[in-house]
Scaffold this active site. Structure first.
Site, PDB file in Angstrom:
ATOM      1  N   GLU A 102       2.841  -0.344  -0.766  1.00 43.31           N
ATOM      2  CA  GLU A 102       3.305   0.834  -1.799  1.00 43.31           C
ATOM      3  C   GLU A 102       2.455   1.015  -2.981  1.00 43.31           C
ATOM      4  O   GLU A 102       2.222   0.079  -3.795  1.00 43.31           O
ATOM      5  CB  GLU A 102       4.995   0.711  -2.035  1.00 43.31           C
ATOM      6  CG  GLU A 102       5.264   1.756  -3.052  1.00 43.31           C
ATOM      7  CD  GLU A 102       6.939   1.985  -2.960  1.00 43.31           C
ATOM      8  OE1 GLU A 102       7.516   1.137  -2.212  1.00 43.31           O
ATOM      9  OE2 GLU A 102       7.520   2.793  -3.496  1.00 43.31           O
ATOM     10  N   ASP A 112      16.132   0.993   0.977  1.00 46.10           N
ATOM     11  CA  ASP A 112      17.357   1.263  -0.123  1.00 46.10           C
ATOM     12  C   ASP A 112      17.105   2.256  -1.028  1.00 46.10           C
ATOM     13  O   ASP A 112      17.743   2.538  -1.923  1.00 46.10           O
ATOM     14  CB  ASP A 112      17.049  -0.311  -0.786  1.00 46.10           C
ATOM     15  CG  ASP A 112      15.764  -0.354  -1.451  1.00 46.10           C
ATOM     16  OD1 ASP A 112      14.784   0.325  -1.248  1.00 46.10           O
ATOM     17  OD2 ASP A 112      15.417  -1.544  -1.923  1.00 46.10           O
ATOM     18  N   SER A 113      15.965   3.153  -0.491  1.00 45.81           N
ATOM     19  CA  SER A 113      15.986   4.328  -1.088  1.00 45.81           C
ATOM     20  C   SER A 113      17.277   5.349  -0.724  1.00 45.81           C
ATOM     21  O   SER A 113      17.330   6.395  -1.382  1.00 45.81           O
ATOM     22  CB  SER A 113      14.590   5.037  -0.735  1.00 45.81           C
ATOM     23  OG  SER A 113      14.634   5.132   0.549  1.00 45.81           O
ATOM     24  N   LYS A 130      13.356  -5.391   6.374  1.00 41.47           N
ATOM     25  CA  LYS A 130      12.045  -5.405   5.215  1.00 41.47           C
ATOM     26  C   LYS A 130      12.320  -5.962   4.150  1.00 41.47           C
ATOM     27  O   LYS A 130      13.684  -5.931   3.579  1.00 41.47           O
ATOM     28  CB  LYS A 130      11.986  -3.816   5.242  1.00 41.47           C
ATOM     29  CG  LYS A 130      10.419  -3.710   4.220  1.00 41.47           C
ATOM     30  CD  LYS A 130      10.094  -2.446   4.098  1.00 41.47           C
ATOM     31  CE  LYS A 130      10.881  -1.295   3.325  1.00 41.47           C
ATOM     32  NZ  LYS A 130      10.809  -1.636   2.007  1.00 41.47           N
ATOM     33  N   ASP A 187      16.290  -2.391   4.881  1.00 39.54           N
ATOM     34  CA  ASP A 187      15.870  -3.119   3.599  1.00 39.54           C
ATOM     35  C   ASP A 187      16.934  -4.210   3.539  1.00 39.54           C
ATOM     36  O   ASP A 187      18.260  -4.057   3.486  1.00 39.54           O
ATOM     37  CB  ASP A 187      15.842  -2.235   2.553  1.00 39.54           C
ATOM     38  CG  ASP A 187      14.499  -1.725   2.237  1.00 39.54           C
ATOM     39  OD1 ASP A 187      13.630  -2.585   2.478  1.00 39.54           O
ATOM     40  OD2 ASP A 187      14.366  -0.713   1.645  1.00 39.54           O
ATOM     41  N   GLU A 203      11.087  -7.170   0.244  1.00 41.96           N
ATOM     42  CA  GLU A 203      10.252  -7.001  -0.927  1.00 41.96           C
ATOM     43  C   GLU A 203       9.798  -8.419  -1.426  1.00 41.96           C
ATOM     44  O   GLU A 203      10.637  -8.922  -1.706  1.00 41.96           O
ATOM     45  CB  GLU A 203      10.537  -5.991  -2.096  1.00 41.96           C
ATOM     46  CG  GLU A 203      10.787  -4.488  -1.552  1.00 41.96           C
ATOM     47  CD  GLU A 203      11.387  -3.711  -2.942  1.00 41.96           C
ATOM     48  OE1 GLU A 203      11.329  -4.364  -4.270  1.00 41.96           O
ATOM     49  OE2 GLU A 203      11.566  -2.588  -2.833  1.00 41.96           O
TER      50      GLU A 203
HETATM   51  O1  KIV Z   1      13.499   2.156   0.536  1.00 42.56           O
HETATM   52  C1  KIV Z   1      12.354   2.860   0.953  1.00 42.56           C
HETATM   53  O2  KIV Z   1      12.470   4.019   1.177  1.00 42.56           O
HETATM   54  C2  KIV Z   1      11.027   2.189   0.734  1.00 42.56           C
HETATM   55  C3  KIV Z   1       9.976   2.985   0.693  1.00 42.56           C
HETATM   56  C4  KIV Z   1       8.650   2.483   0.385  1.00 42.56           C
HETATM   57  C5  KIV Z   1       9.637   3.672   2.280  1.00 42.56           C
HETATM   58  O3  KIV Z   1      11.060   1.118   1.093  1.00 42.56           O
END
Ligand code: KIV
Length: 264
Positions: free
Chosen positions: A186, A48-49, A117, A87, A119
């Site tokens: 992280e 999500d970056s 992924k 993400d 969080e």
């Molecule tokens: O979204 C992202 O780029 C991440 C970083 C921690 C790699 O989750």
């Protein structure tokens, strides 16, 4: 466009604990995915970056599921052998299970990701366990969770106190027990990272978490010198692609304006 190597799977990655170090990088489009795969990275994360890099947003919070699906599909079209993980964006993992599953279904069926992924720590473990049993491979993400930035007030390091370290270890164990195939750590103090790594049998992949992990991940624009603004202190820049892009574009401007392009 894929290079000639076997497709990586959550299963093969899980077996890399304590073995060959895992290289992960973010990518948000087919071109960068092509280069990342050709370099032999193991995991391409459609993070999500994408919000604070490609989309010019101020954080990852405004990134939507539609955005993730759109960018993941582009990465998948490059046909990488690397594992493609996307993400689950802000708040999605906290909805009712049916909605979370539907988000993962879109990421995997519509966009073609190999895994997601998420969080979250201990409190999300029951949801992750149900996702795993539904066939969704999950990469856990703990330590700093940038989706929490509005609530935290700032980006900060974790594992600074005994209590914080104990929580990280508890989160890691819960995520492992829920069936995560790997864990992203992280912005964790290296001493705390060591404790987390020793506490679980799944591979840990770090960003700003020191060298004890089973692998490392970086945001591609930071690693290649393409980020025009702030870059976190832990980042190492492996190329100055920004300078090359600028040189090429300056040359193009001059060539057009002097009628040297197209050729006379
Ligand atoms: O979204 C992202 O780029 C991440 C970083 C921690 C790699 O989750």
């Amino acid at each position: 466009m894929s290079v000639n190597r076997a497709k990586l799977t959550p299963h093969t990655l899980r077996q890399r604990k304590g073995g060959q170090l895992i290289v992960a990088i973010t990518a948000y489009d087919a071109i960068m995915a092509h280069y990342a795969d050709a370099a032999g990275v193991d995991i391409i994360l459609v993070g999500d970056s994408v919000g604070n890099t490609a989309l010019g947003l101020e954080s990852t919070v405004p990134v939507t599921l539609d955005m993730i699906v759109h960018h993941t599909a582009a990465v998948v079209r490059a046909g990488p052998s690397a594992l493609v993980v996307a993400d689950v964006p802000f708040a999605e993992a906290h909805f009712d299970f049916g909605d979370v599953l539907r988000s993962c279904q879109r990421i995997m069926q519509e966009a073609g990701a190999d895994a997601v992924k998420i969080e979250g720590g201990e409190s999300l473990a029951p949801t992750i366990k149900r996702l795993v049993s539904a066939g969704v491979p999950v990469w856990g993400h703990t330590g700093l969770m940038p989706q929490q930035v509005k609530q935290l007030g700032r980006y900060k390091k974790f594992g600074l106190t005994t209590k914080e370290t104990a929580q990280l270890v508890a989160d890691a164990k819960a995520l492992e027990a829920a069936g995560c195939f790997a864990l992203l750590l992280e912005m964790v103090k290296p001493a705390a990272t060591k404790e987390v790594c020793a506490a679980v049998e799944i591979p840990t992949i770090g960003i700003g978490a020191g060298g004890a992990c089973d692998g490392q991940i970086l945001v591609i624009t930071d690693a290649l010198g393409l980020t025009p603004g702030y870059v976190p202190g832990f980042v190492e820049q492996f190329a100055d692609a920004g300078a090359e892009v600028r040189k090429g574009l300056d040359g193009y401007c001059v060539a057009v304006r002097t009628r040297n392009f197209p050729e006379k």
